[in-house]
Design a protein around this motif. Structure first.
Motif, PDB file in Angstrom:
ATOM      1  N   PRO A 116     -15.676 -25.998  32.399  1.00 45.24           N
ATOM      2  CA  PRO A 116     -15.656 -26.158  30.941  1.00 45.24           C
ATOM      3  C   PRO A 116     -17.065 -26.297  30.385  1.00 45.24           C
ATOM      4  CG  PRO A 116     -14.030 -27.571  31.981  1.00 45.24           C
ATOM      5  CD  PRO A 116     -14.883 -27.031  33.096  1.00 45.24           C
ATOM      6  N   LYS A 117     -17.276 -25.666  29.172  1.00 51.59           N
ATOM      7  CA  LYS A 117     -18.574 -25.696  28.500  1.00 51.59           C
ATOM      8  C   LYS A 117     -18.457 -26.536  27.230  1.00 51.59           C
ATOM      9  CE  LYS A 117     -20.582 -22.565  31.218  1.00 51.59           C
ATOM     10  NZ  LYS A 117     -19.426 -22.229  32.072  1.00 51.59           N
ATOM     11  N   THR A 136     -13.046 -31.913  22.976  1.00 48.63           N
ATOM     12  CA  THR A 136     -13.028 -30.451  22.879  1.00 48.63           C
ATOM     13  C   THR A 136     -13.975 -29.880  23.908  1.00 48.63           C
ATOM     14  OG1 THR A 136     -14.774 -30.452  21.203  1.00 48.63           O
ATOM     15  CG2 THR A 136     -12.496 -30.514  20.408  1.00 48.63           C
ATOM     16  N   TRP A 137     -13.668 -28.681  24.351  1.00 46.25           N
ATOM     17  CA  TRP A 137     -14.530 -27.959  25.289  1.00 46.25           C
ATOM     18  C   TRP A 137     -14.229 -26.469  25.212  1.00 46.25           C
ATOM     19  CZ3 TRP A 137     -10.316 -30.804  26.559  1.00 46.25           C
ATOM     20  CH2 TRP A 137      -9.284 -30.142  27.249  1.00 46.25           C
ATOM     21  N   ASN A 138     -15.098 -25.697  25.769  1.00 45.74           N
ATOM     22  CA  ASN A 138     -14.913 -24.248  25.837  1.00 45.74           C
ATOM     23  C   ASN A 138     -14.545 -23.894  27.262  1.00 45.74           C
ATOM     24  OD1 ASN A 138     -15.693 -21.337  26.156  1.00 45.74           O
ATOM     25  ND2 ASN A 138     -16.189 -21.588  23.992  1.00 45.74           N
ATOM     26  N   SER A 174     -11.440 -22.280  22.186  1.00 43.87           N
ATOM     27  CA  SER A 174     -11.923 -23.649  22.253  1.00 43.87           C
ATOM     28  C   SER A 174     -10.721 -24.560  22.499  1.00 43.87           C
ATOM     29  CB  SER A 174     -12.632 -24.035  20.944  1.00 43.87           C
ATOM     30  OG  SER A 174     -13.093 -25.349  20.989  1.00 43.87           O
ATOM     31  N   LEU A 175     -10.729 -25.215  23.615  1.00 50.37           N
ATOM     32  CA  LEU A 175      -9.611 -26.085  23.995  1.00 50.37           C
ATOM     33  C   LEU A 175      -9.874 -27.501  23.527  1.00 50.37           C
ATOM     34  CD1 LEU A 175      -9.088 -24.745  27.627  1.00 50.37           C
ATOM     35  CD2 LEU A 175      -8.090 -23.921  25.494  1.00 50.37           C
ATOM     36  N   VAL A 201     -10.967 -25.928  39.432  1.00 50.11           N
ATOM     37  CA  VAL A 201     -12.289 -26.510  39.172  1.00 50.11           C
ATOM     38  C   VAL A 201     -12.083 -27.805  38.419  1.00 50.11           C
ATOM     39  CG1 VAL A 201     -13.574 -24.331  39.178  1.00 50.11           C
ATOM     40  CG2 VAL A 201     -12.550 -25.165  37.047  1.00 50.11           C
ATOM     41  N   LYS A 202     -13.115 -28.662  38.489  1.00 43.08           N
ATOM     42  CA  LYS A 202     -13.083 -29.947  37.823  1.00 43.08           C
ATOM     43  C   LYS A 202     -14.461 -30.194  37.228  1.00 43.08           C
ATOM     44  CE  LYS A 202     -12.565 -34.873  38.874  1.00 43.08           C
ATOM     45  NZ  LYS A 202     -12.285 -35.868  39.953  1.00 43.08           N
TER      46      LYS A 202
END
Length: 802
Positions: A116-117, A136-138, A174-175, A201-202
């Motif tokens: 996540p970005k 929020t994250w990308n 965008s999550l 992934v984590k």
């Protein structure tokens, strides 16, 4: 028995086959060495094994595409897939069992999940006791596969640790995930777990202090009042905060901020430093003593009140045309910062101090001032609060010789005008540069006023394929100005789109051609020249070049026949097409009438010459011209001959002139001339004799005759022409240069010899009269008797007889 066994065998086989068809048995089995989910760009092999020995084949996608396979054994074939770029479907078929279903395999291609970005979290305080944690994250790159994301939260309250709690994400690009938290929580730890068919992934764990990410909800704004320079705004907040920031803008692009400390939850704030008559937008946000700013509130808007215009208008004018005494005054529409309100009209004043005022509508940008070739014009702008300062322009200007060297250069849709002041020129007070499309000064005049220290301006927004005129005015004071004007400026040009419309007017053997300017949309630039094409009936063509400012041209000396004429226009880039041809005809009668007139004039001249050979006509002409002689003429009584006659009165006689001919030398009887004298009044004659009755028919000329009586024909004066006497100097000086004087011999015309004729010619030449062989003197007749007294002949007799 054998027959019965064979029948049962066929029946069993058919039954088994029917059973297989009913249960949908496939004819083969298919598999991939990489499984049904592969990573994009990978390579693998697909195998297909048939249930019996048959000729099989493999296909890919729909519509199916036959693949080149390898035979592994009698029942198995394979296809190698290299660098797969997308998800595909493979199928196999067997020709032996075409009635069985083919076998197939769907292979999904994608990527494993990305880390996540831009992972961040905020704590939205909705009430004083609780709030919501929002993270929020990308998701990173697109995996092209189904991906599952979860937010993991662990909380710390005092010495107690709770969690981790799992919250599923929502969204696509965008999550985000939200989790309710009490304001008693002090610390939180958050991370994101993502997985799909190709991996897991984590993200790294992020630790927050809840007070550092606390954010109030966006406040509410309410407008209370707006004046001309400030607005009062009420701010309402759901929770108590320590800071409120209000921003305002007039264009919603550039925002101006003001920072205030909040004392109460609901309070009013004054936003100042605003401009009159502007539409302003306002927004606000708030923040706790720690944490982050809230989201911006919804915008509210309002107009500030008006004020009277602050500055004078930008005014300019055009000089009156040659056939008009009116002057057109122009002004620019003021911008918002100048008008400070809605312009409801303009006021124009003419003259000073006796002002004539005119009210002009708000839509007007010019006004034609009648009878104002030399006056002062004042213009005001009006809004609901009052008038602007007066803007004055004086049409009374003293023109001086230009003292600036002006140059012009063109660019892409722009014109650069620069100038250089002469070293000896006086210091200018300012400059005005005006420009307009050629021929449309009244409709599209533009100008700019510049400071005295400037020497260049760039005019932008120039239309392509348009010809412009411009001028630079240098003002030395209010009335003294120099002007430099130039024409034919264009940024882009091409050949004209059409030719001029021609009109012709035939007059004799010439034709006058007139035309009008092309419409500005057809010129495609600045017209440099016109070309006239004249073509006769035989196809011979002549070309005439005419300057661009001309609107008429005359072609002379055309021969009779049929002609056609057309025109084209040219710019600096080329010549345009010719216009419509106009035909005209030069008539033969034009030449015939000219010859006829010349012939008639020749006949008249010849007739007059022949008529003048008649003695009677010549006599009449001679008498007629004598009537135009001046009344002031030499006095015959003062001639040399008269003086000699007074000295030897008793001995003097009129003797004939001696000649070299063989005629007799004896003295012949003098010839007497009968003259009738009529009375005539003149104040310009040096000696005047009024006679009330005519003279006797004959008077003998002898030594005893009165010397005042003289022989003469019907002329103004007659002088005796003798060998022994000449005109005295006194007589010559008294003779008017425009007077006509006739001289006759004392012994009549019939006794004149060659020598007398020569002397007569010389004396006539000295008198500036008719030549010696004048046709009017050839047939003069003499009769009666004449004394040497000064007499006058009234020319009215000539007109009466005529």
């Amino acid at each position: 028995m054998a027959t019965m066994f064979l029948s049962w065998s066929v029946f069993i086989a058919v039954t088994v086959l029917a059973a297989q068809l009913c249960i949908g048995e496939k004819s083969c089995h298919i598999k991939s060495t990489a499984g049904s989910v592969v990573q994009l760009g990978s390579s693998f092999t697909v195998y297909c094994t048939f249930n019996c020995k048959c000729k099989g084949s493999m296909y890919c996608d729909d519509p199916t595409t036959l693949q080149t396979h390898k035979d592994v054994n009698s029942t198995t074939i394979s296809v190698d897939v290299v660098n797969i770029t997308k998800s595909r479907t493979y199928s196999c078929r067997c020709e032996c069992f075409s009635q069985l279903d083919p076998c197939g395999l769907d292979i999904l291609a994608g990527y494993p999940p990305d880390l996540p970005k831009n992972f961040k979290c905020t704590y939205e305080v909705q009430k004083n006791e609780s709030g919501v944690l929002v993270c929020t994250w990308n998701r990173g790159w697109d995996t092209y596969l189904g991906t599952r994301s979860k937010l993991r939260v662990r909380t710390v309250t005092g010495n107690h640790t709770d969690g981790p709690h799992s919250v599923s994400s929502t969204g696509t690009e965008s999550l985000s995930a939200s989790f309710a938290l009490s304001r008693s929580v002090q610390l939180i730890s958050v991370w994101v777990e993502v997985n799909n068919s190709l991996g897991f992934v984590k993200s790294s764990i992020s630790n927050y202090s809840l007070s550092d990410i606390a954010m109030p909800l966006a406040p509410g704004l309410y407008l209370q009042e707006c004046l001309s320079r400030k607005c009062l705004i009420e701010v309402k907040e759901p929770v108590e905060t320590q800071h409120v920031q209000i921003q305002y803008t007039a264009d919603q692009q550039t925002w101006t901020s003001s920072l205030n400390s909040v004392v109460q939850m609901n309070s009013s704030w004054s936003v100042s430093s605003l401009e009159p008559y502007r539409l302003y937008y306002f927004r606000a946000r708030s923040k706790f003593s720690t944490g982050i700013w809230s989201e911006w509130s919804a915008n509210i808007s309002s107009w500030t009140q008006e004020e009277a215009p602050a500055e004078e208008l930008d005014v300019w004018f055009t000089e009156p045309e040659s056939d008009s005494t009116s002057t057109t005054v122009y002004w620019k529409e003021p911008n918002m910062s100048v008008s400070r309100g809605k312009i409801i009209g303009y006021k124009v004043g003419v003259g000073r101090p006796n002002l004539r005022a005119y009210n002009i509508s708000a839509d007007a940008r010019s006004f034609s001032v009648p009878s104002c070739a030399d006056c002062e014009v004042t213009v005001w702008a009006r809004n609901s609060k009052g008038l602007s300062p007066p803007a004055r322009v004086t049409t009374r200007r003293t023109k001086v010789k230009p003292t600036a060297d002006v140059s012009v250069s063109t660019g892409n849709y722009s014109i650069t005008i620069s100038w250089r002041k002469a070293e000896t020129a006086p210091l200018p007070a300012g400059y005005v540069v005006e420009w307009y499309p050629e021929g449309r000064q009244l409709q599209e005049l533009r100008w700019v006023k510049l400071d005295k220290n400037e020497n260049q301006t760039v005019i932008s927004g120039i239309k392509a394929f348009e010809c412009y005129e411009a001028a630079v005015y240098v003002f030395y004071n209010e009335n003294s100005v120099s002007q430099t004007r130039f024409k034919g400026v264009a940024t882009l040009e091409s050949a004209p789109a059409a030719g001029p419309v021609v009109k012709d007017k035939v007059e004799g053997n010439e034709v006058k051609i007139t035309w009008t300017e092309l419409h500005w949309s057809q010129r495609r630039g600045c017209i440099s020249t016109y070309s006239i094409y004249l073509e006769d009936s035989s196809g011979h063509r002549k070309t005439y070049s005419v300057a661009s400012q001309e609107r008429t041209y005359t072609i002379k000396g055309l021969s009779p026949g049929l002609y056609s004429v057309s025109m084209s226009a040219s710019t600096s880039t080329g010549e345009g097409p010719t216009g419509e041809k106009v035909k005209f005809f030069i008539d033969q009668e034009a030449h015939s009438s000219l010859l006829l007139v010349c012939g008639i004039l020749s006949v008249i001249v010849l007739f007059l010459v022949c008529l003048c050979q008649s003695s009677a006509v010549k006599q009449r002409f001679f008498e007629f011209f004598q009537c135009f002689m001046l009344d002031v003429v030499p006095d015959p009584a003062n001639s040399k001959w008269a003086k000699e006659y007074t000295q030897d009165k008793d001995k003097m006689s009129l003797m004939p002139q001696q000649s070299n001919s063989s005629a007799s030398t004896e003295e012949e009887e003098p010839i007497l001339v009968d003259v009738e004298e009529l009375p005539k009044q003149s104040s310009a004659v040096s000696m005047q004799t009024n006679v009330s009755s005519p003279l006797p028919p004959q008077t003998d000329l002898n030594p005893g005759t009165d010397p005042a009586t003289l022989l003469y024909p019907l002329t103004t004066y007659i002088k005796s022409f003798s060998h022994d006497s000449d005109s005295s100097d006194q007589t010559q000086t008294s003779l008017d240069t425009n007077s006509t004087v006739d001289y006759i011999s004392s012994h009549g015309p019939g006794n004149l010899g060659e020598e007398d004729e020569e002397e007569e010619e010389e004396e006539f030449a000295d008198m500036n009269f008719f030549p010696s062989h004048n046709i009017f003197l050839d047939s003069l007749e003499f009769g009666g008797k004449l004394t040497l007294d000064a007499v006058k002949i009234d020319c009215s007799d000539f007109f009466q007889s005529a």
